[in-house]
Design a protein around this motif. Structure first.
Motif, PDB file in Angstrom:
ATOM      1  N   SER A 171       0.795  -1.226   0.000  1.00  0.00           N
ATOM      2  CA  SER A 171       0.000   0.000   0.000  1.00  0.00           C
ATOM      3  C   SER A 171       0.826   1.274   0.000  1.00  0.00           C
ATOM      4  O   SER A 171       0.276   2.363   0.059  1.00  0.00           O
ATOM      5  N   SER A 172       2.137   1.168  -0.060  1.00  0.00           N
ATOM      6  CA  SER A 172       2.958   2.379   0.039  1.00  0.00           C
ATOM      7  C   SER A 172       4.313   2.167  -0.613  1.00  0.00           C
ATOM      8  O   SER A 172       4.681   1.061  -0.986  1.00  0.00           O
ATOM      9  N   THR A 173       5.044   3.256  -0.752  1.00  0.00           N
ATOM     10  CA  THR A 173       6.427   3.214  -1.206  1.00  0.00           C
ATOM     11  C   THR A 173       7.312   3.149   0.046  1.00  0.00           C
ATOM     12  O   THR A 173       7.203   3.983   0.930  1.00  0.00           O
ATOM     13  N   VAL A 174       8.140   2.134   0.117  1.00  0.00           N
ATOM     14  CA  VAL A 174       8.989   1.906   1.284  1.00  0.00           C
ATOM     15  C   VAL A 174      10.434   2.223   0.937  1.00  0.00           C
ATOM     16  O   VAL A 174      10.905   1.904  -0.156  1.00  0.00           O
ATOM     17  N   ALA A 175      11.126   2.880   1.855  1.00  0.00           N
ATOM     18  CA  ALA A 175      12.537   3.214   1.627  1.00  0.00           C
ATOM     19  C   ALA A 175      13.295   3.169   2.949  1.00  0.00           C
ATOM     20  O   ALA A 175      12.693   3.152   4.033  1.00  0.00           O
ATOM     21  N   TYR A 176      14.608   3.162   2.843  1.00  0.00           N
ATOM     22  CA  TYR A 176      15.496   3.149   4.005  1.00  0.00           C
ATOM     23  C   TYR A 176      16.374   4.392   3.918  1.00  0.00           C
ATOM     24  O   TYR A 176      17.060   4.603   2.921  1.00  0.00           O
ATOM     25  N   VAL A 177      16.295   5.216   4.945  1.00  0.00           N
ATOM     26  CA  VAL A 177      16.976   6.505   4.928  1.00  0.00           C
ATOM     27  C   VAL A 177      18.136   6.472   5.916  1.00  0.00           C
ATOM     28  O   VAL A 177      17.932   6.283   7.116  1.00  0.00           O
ATOM     29  N   GLU A 178      19.335   6.635   5.388  1.00  0.00           N
ATOM     30  CA  GLU A 178      20.524   6.732   6.240  1.00  0.00           C
ATOM     31  C   GLU A 178      20.712   8.197   6.626  1.00  0.00           C
ATOM     32  O   GLU A 178      20.631   9.080   5.767  1.00  0.00           O
ATOM     33  N   VAL A 179      20.940   8.440   7.904  1.00  0.00           N
ATOM     34  CA  VAL A 179      21.005   9.807   8.421  1.00  0.00           C
ATOM     35  C   VAL A 179      22.351  10.029   9.113  1.00  0.00           C
ATOM     36  O   VAL A 179      22.723   9.268  10.005  1.00  0.00           O
ATOM     37  N   ARG A 180      23.055  11.066   8.673  1.00  0.00           N
ATOM     38  CA  ARG A 180      24.303  11.465   9.343  1.00  0.00           C
ATOM     39  C   ARG A 180      23.993  12.645  10.249  1.00  0.00           C
ATOM     40  O   ARG A 180      23.394  13.633   9.815  1.00  0.00           O
ATOM     41  N   HIS A 233      13.560  14.918   2.305  1.00  0.00           N
ATOM     42  CA  HIS A 233      14.343  16.142   2.195  1.00  0.00           C
ATOM     43  C   HIS A 233      13.800  17.263   3.081  1.00  0.00           C
ATOM     44  O   HIS A 233      14.574  18.001   3.704  1.00  0.00           O
ATOM     45  N   GLY A 234      12.468  17.375   3.143  1.00  0.00           N
ATOM     46  CA  GLY A 234      11.898  18.471   3.909  1.00  0.00           C
ATOM     47  C   GLY A 234      11.809  18.216   5.397  1.00  0.00           C
ATOM     48  O   GLY A 234      12.167  19.081   6.202  1.00  0.00           O
ATOM     49  N   ARG A 259      23.026  16.277   9.437  1.00  0.00           N
ATOM     50  CA  ARG A 259      24.060  16.776   8.531  1.00  0.00           C
ATOM     51  C   ARG A 259      23.754  16.381   7.089  1.00  0.00           C
ATOM     52  O   ARG A 259      23.907  17.182   6.174  1.00  0.00           O
ATOM     53  N   SER A 260      23.338  15.137   6.863  1.00  0.00           N
ATOM     54  CA  SER A 260      23.021  14.688   5.502  1.00  0.00           C
ATOM     55  C   SER A 260      22.200  13.405   5.572  1.00  0.00           C
ATOM     56  O   SER A 260      22.129  12.749   6.615  1.00  0.00           O
ATOM     57  N   THR A 261      21.559  13.066   4.437  1.00  0.00           N
ATOM     58  CA  THR A 261      20.784  11.831   4.345  1.00  0.00           C
ATOM     59  C   THR A 261      21.097  11.128   3.027  1.00  0.00           C
ATOM     60  O   THR A 261      21.551  11.752   2.071  1.00  0.00           O
TER      61      THR A 261
END
Length: 202
Positions: free
Chosen positions: A86-95, A143-144, A153-155
């Motif tokens: 039912s959705s778009t799934v992603a994995y976000v790495e966060v610095r 991003h937002g 710091r970044s993703t």
């Protein structure tokens, strides 16, 4: 009292931490029957209490009362989250910036569309599993909202493509084989393909 566990005044929590209703003086240990009950509800969460009780070898009232005790003490709960169908799934790495790891992790965990947050090693500090309606919504959210957090710091985002297993597949495995047979339903062995398309939701 209704016989449907999902309708026993249960809140479906979306992106929230498990509620802590525990009485400090209460006995919060699991019995073997408690573990088997959780296993039964994992196998057939919408089964009537009569069927759950039959699988466990107890009456429906006992099964319902035991579940209410587990729920009231914060030992078991029902949660819901978007999945690949039912959705778009992603994995976000966060610095994170120095000394911002805890505050960023807490902020991520508070976002209802982030369904897990883990500390990581290597180039990034945190790994967040996220869900969105489609790719544009995913981009805006990462991003937002994540990128805009103080201390980030970044993703870097990695889109999920194929689902091999997920949290809903995990089982306690505490029931007797006969109980499993009582509650078993045919399961598909086909892999689920993640979606990156727009979904028209009701």
């Amino acid at each position: 009292m209704t016989e449907v566990p999902g309708e026993l005044q249960e809140s479906i929590l979306k992106g929230e931490a498990a509620p802590d209703f525990r009485d400090p003086g209460a006995d919060v240990r699991f019995s073997e029957l408690d573990l088997a009950l959780v296993d039964a509800l994992q196998a057939a969460p919408r089964a009537p209490w009569s069927r759950i009780g039959r699988a466990l070898g107890v009456d429906a009232t006992t099964a319902a009362r035991r579940w209410e005790r587990l729920r009231a003490n914060g030992l078991a709960w029902v949660t819901a989250y978007d999945a690949a169908k039912s959705s778009t799934v992603a994995y976000v790495e966060v610095r994170c910036r120095p000394r911002a790891l805890e505050s960023v992790g807490t902020a991520l965990a508070d976002m209802p569309w982030v369904f897990s947050v883990d500390e990581a090693t290597g180039d990034f500090d945190l790994l967040a599993s996220v869900a969105a309606a489609d790719l544009p919504a995913l981009g805006r959210s990462v991003h937002g909202l994540i990128g805009g957090l103080d201390g980030v710091r970044s993703t870097r985002t990695r889109l999920g493509i194929t689902l091999y297993s997920e949290g809903g597949d995990w089982r306690m495995r505490a029931m007797e084989p006969a109980g499993h047979a009582e509650l078993s339903t045919p399961r598909t062995s086909r892999r689920t393909v993640y979606s990156a398309q727009m979904h028209h939701r009701p």
